[in-house]
Design an enzyme around this catalytic site. Structure first.
Site, PDB file in Angstrom:
ATOM      1  N   ASP A 245     -49.616 -67.151  14.884  1.00 55.32           N
ATOM      2  CA  ASP A 245     -49.326 -65.717  14.747  1.00 55.32           C
ATOM      3  C   ASP A 245     -47.830 -65.501  14.592  1.00 55.32           C
ATOM      4  O   ASP A 245     -47.142 -65.095  15.527  1.00 55.32           O
ATOM      5  CB  ASP A 245     -49.868 -64.961  15.973  1.00 55.32           C
TER       6      ASP A 245
ATOM      7  N   LYS B 229     -55.341 -71.384  12.372  1.00 51.82           N
ATOM      8  CA  LYS B 229     -55.823 -70.058  11.959  1.00 51.82           C
ATOM      9  C   LYS B 229     -54.625 -69.247  11.483  1.00 51.82           C
ATOM     10  O   LYS B 229     -53.616 -69.144  12.173  1.00 51.82           O
ATOM     11  CB  LYS B 229     -56.487 -69.328  13.126  1.00 51.82           C
TER      12      LYS B 229
ATOM     13  N   ASP C 108     -58.081 -65.965   8.443  1.00 49.29           N
ATOM     14  CA  ASP C 108     -58.585 -64.825   9.227  1.00 49.29           C
ATOM     15  C   ASP C 108     -58.065 -63.524   8.619  1.00 49.29           C
ATOM     16  O   ASP C 108     -57.154 -62.897   9.145  1.00 49.29           O
ATOM     17  CB  ASP C 108     -58.089 -65.010  10.676  1.00 49.29           C
TER      18      ASP C 108
ATOM     19  N   LYS D 113     -60.270 -60.992   7.582  1.00 52.25           N
ATOM     20  CA  LYS D 113     -61.220 -59.918   7.950  1.00 52.25           C
ATOM     21  C   LYS D 113     -61.420 -58.909   6.825  1.00 52.25           C
ATOM     22  O   LYS D 113     -61.144 -57.718   6.972  1.00 52.25           O
ATOM     23  CB  LYS D 113     -60.735 -59.184   9.210  1.00 52.25           C
ATOM     24  N   PHE D 114     -61.954 -59.380   5.698  1.00 58.35           N
ATOM     25  CA  PHE D 114     -62.159 -58.467   4.565  1.00 58.35           C
ATOM     26  C   PHE D 114     -63.178 -57.386   4.904  1.00 58.35           C
ATOM     27  O   PHE D 114     -64.168 -57.642   5.588  1.00 58.35           O
ATOM     28  CB  PHE D 114     -62.636 -59.245   3.332  1.00 58.35           C
ATOM     29  N   HIS D 115     -62.946 -56.194   4.401  1.00 60.30           N
ATOM     30  CA  HIS D 115     -63.851 -55.061   4.620  1.00 60.30           C
ATOM     31  C   HIS D 115     -63.623 -54.072   3.478  1.00 60.30           C
ATOM     32  O   HIS D 115     -62.620 -53.359   3.456  1.00 60.30           O
ATOM     33  CB  HIS D 115     -63.539 -54.403   5.974  1.00 60.30           C
ATOM     34  N   ASP D 116     -64.556 -54.041   2.519  1.00 59.45           N
ATOM     35  CA  ASP D 116     -64.384 -53.162   1.355  1.00 59.45           C
ATOM     36  C   ASP D 116     -65.740 -53.084   0.657  1.00 59.45           C
ATOM     37  O   ASP D 116     -66.742 -53.589   1.186  1.00 59.45           O
ATOM     38  CB  ASP D 116     -63.292 -53.757   0.427  1.00 59.45           C
TER      39      ASP D 116
ATOM     40  N   THR E 150     -65.383 -55.788  -4.391  1.00 58.31           N
ATOM     41  CA  THR E 150     -63.988 -56.098  -4.037  1.00 58.31           C
ATOM     42  C   THR E 150     -63.928 -57.249  -3.036  1.00 58.31           C
ATOM     43  O   THR E 150     -63.077 -58.141  -3.145  1.00 58.31           O
ATOM     44  CB  THR E 150     -63.309 -54.838  -3.465  1.00 58.31           C
TER      45      THR E 150
ATOM     46  N   THR F  66     -62.444 -56.461  19.889  1.00 62.21           N
ATOM     47  CA  THR F  66     -62.413 -56.388  21.361  1.00 62.21           C
ATOM     48  C   THR F  66     -61.416 -55.346  21.857  1.00 62.21           C
ATOM     49  O   THR F  66     -61.415 -55.012  23.039  1.00 62.21           O
ATOM     50  CB  THR F  66     -62.066 -57.762  21.978  1.00 62.21           C
TER      51      THR F  66
ATOM     52  N   GLN G 239     -54.479 -61.067  27.051  1.00 57.34           N
ATOM     53  CA  GLN G 239     -55.924 -61.296  26.975  1.00 57.34           C
ATOM     54  C   GLN G 239     -56.550 -60.959  28.332  1.00 57.34           C
ATOM     55  O   GLN G 239     -56.088 -61.414  29.365  1.00 57.34           O
ATOM     56  CB  GLN G 239     -56.231 -62.767  26.618  1.00 57.34           C
TER      57      GLN G 239
ATOM     58  N   ARG H 118     -51.114 -68.727  21.931  1.00 54.54           N
ATOM     59  CA  ARG H 118     -49.937 -68.916  22.773  1.00 54.54           C
ATOM     60  C   ARG H 118     -49.978 -70.047  23.801  1.00 54.54           C
ATOM     61  O   ARG H 118     -48.926 -70.652  24.048  1.00 54.54           O
ATOM     62  CB  ARG H 118     -49.593 -67.573  23.444  1.00 54.54           C
TER      63      ARG H 118
HETATM   64  O1  C5P Z   1     -52.296 -66.291  21.655  1.00 57.05           O
HETATM   65  P1  C5P Z   1     -53.769 -66.101  21.810  1.00 57.05           P
HETATM   66  O2  C5P Z   1     -54.482 -67.347  22.269  1.00 57.05           O
HETATM   67  O3  C5P Z   1     -54.135 -64.891  22.636  1.00 57.05           O
HETATM   68  O4  C5P Z   1     -54.272 -65.826  20.302  1.00 57.05           O
HETATM   69  C1  C5P Z   1     -55.600 -65.525  20.009  1.00 57.05           C
HETATM   70  C2  C5P Z   1     -55.780 -65.295  18.538  1.00 57.05           C
HETATM   71  O5  C5P Z   1     -57.106 -64.836  18.309  1.00 57.05           O
HETATM   72  C3  C5P Z   1     -54.856 -64.233  17.938  1.00 57.05           C
HETATM   73  O6  C5P Z   1     -54.626 -64.608  16.577  1.00 57.05           O
HETATM   74  C4  C5P Z   1     -55.675 -62.980  18.002  1.00 57.05           C
HETATM   75  O7  C5P Z   1     -55.339 -62.044  17.019  1.00 57.05           O
HETATM   76  C5  C5P Z   1     -57.085 -63.518  17.752  1.00 57.05           C
HETATM   77  N1  C5P Z   1     -58.153 -62.692  18.277  1.00 57.05           N
HETATM   78  C6  C5P Z   1     -58.268 -62.353  19.606  1.00 57.05           C
HETATM   79  N2  C5P Z   1     -59.289 -61.561  20.048  1.00 57.05           N
HETATM   80  C7  C5P Z   1     -60.205 -61.133  19.177  1.00 57.05           C
HETATM   81  C8  C5P Z   1     -60.126 -61.474  17.846  1.00 57.05           C
HETATM   82  C9  C5P Z   1     -59.067 -62.263  17.413  1.00 57.05           C
HETATM   83  O8  C5P Z   1     -57.453 -62.748  20.418  1.00 57.05           O
HETATM   84  N3  C5P Z   1     -61.211 -60.408  19.621  1.00 57.05           N
END
Ligand code: C5P
Length: 252
Positions: A16, A38, A64, A66-69, A73, A128, A198, A219
């Site tokens: 990220d 990812k 990742d 996340k297409f939505h259309d 498309t 989430t 998280q 992370r």
């Molecule tokens: O750093 P961390 O382990 O929290 O990263 C989790 C990855 O998963 C990030 O890229 C975050 O955007 C993604 N993600 C998430 N929860 C979701 C969907 C995707 O943490 N429900």
């Protein structure tokens, strides 16, 4: 859950960052210790397809985006994405059946044209970050868990390979969608890592024992003082647990 996946191959590291040097250095240093990387909208929007190729460096790629259309498309976007040879791509399940079918077909056909293995196409059910009130405001009353299940079943019915889900959804989705439905799970924290923002987390071992196929971990690896050591520590713990469970000992 598939037992055929090697423990370290279960890990996709979330890069990220919009910074191409950092992404490329991380993926290079982690190549031997994880299953893939990812890459999401932040990096893709900043660095484009060439940046993705450079950052992935030949590692399995979970794109990742996340297409939505509308179906046409999304099919075009998936066709373009498959040229990056991803292992996994995703779309929003709330885009509906026709959109998901178009995505799956585009992935299959493009892969066939290129003579490569098609990517797994998976759905995103309910973000989430949305709680019950948020869902109500966008016209989806009722528990989020019901909507997750409804969209996961629709995803499967539309011919997709699996979904992204949070740790607490693994059990219900595995039960509802069977052993071959791919569950890709973020929100993972080894016991020694900070939880950060998280909230509903599981350790890697807990998530695999619950039925996850792949873990998305950011992370705890990327922000560690030594990312390679952190990834190796997670993979070693998973490998140890897999060996224990084969020997009939309790997993945990
Ligand atoms: O750093 P961390 O382990 O929290 O990263 C989790 C990855 O998963 C990030 O890229 C975050 O955007 C993604 N993600 C998430 N929860 C979701 C969907 C995707 O943490 N429900």
């Amino acid at each position: 859950m598939s037992n055929a996946i090697a423990p370290q191959d279960r890990i996709f590291v979330a890069l990220d960052t919009p910074d191409i040097e950092r992404a490329a250095a991380l993926s290079k240093s982690l190549m031997q210790a994880v299953g893939g990387i990812k890459i999401g909208k932040e990096f893709f929007t900043a660095q484009g397809p060439d940046g993705v190729r450079l950052a992935a460096g030949g590692m399995p790629l979970f794109l990742d985006l996340k297409f939505h259309d509308i179906p046409n498309t999304v099919a075009g976007a998936v066709r373009a994405a498959v040229h990056l040879r991803p292992a996994i791509v995703n779309v929003h399940a709330s885009g509906g059946r026709a959109m998901m079918q178009a995505a799956a077909e585009a992935a299959r056909e493009t892969a066939e044209d290129l003579g490569i293995e098609p990517p797994k196409v998976i759905g995103v059910t309910v973000l989430t970050s949305l709680d019950r009130q948020d869902l109500e405001e966008v016209g989806q009353p009722g528990p989020a868990a019901d909507q997750v299940l409804r969209l996961a079943r629709l995803t499967q019915d539309s011919g997709l390979d699996g979904v992204v889900c949070s740790p607490r959804e693994i059990g219900a989705l595995r039960q509802a969608c069977g052993p071959d439905f791919l569950l890709v799970v973020p929100g993972i924290r080894p016991s020694w890592a900070a939880s950060g923002d998280q909230k509903r987390i599981m350790t890697p071992q807990e998530a695999i024992a619950a039925g996850a196929d792949h873990l998305v971990i950011g992370r705890p690896i990327t922000a560690a003082e030594n990312p390679l050591a952190a990834a190796q520590r997670i993979a070693a713990k998973l490998a140890g647990d897999a060996a224990e469970s084969r020997a009939g000992a309790p997993v945990g």
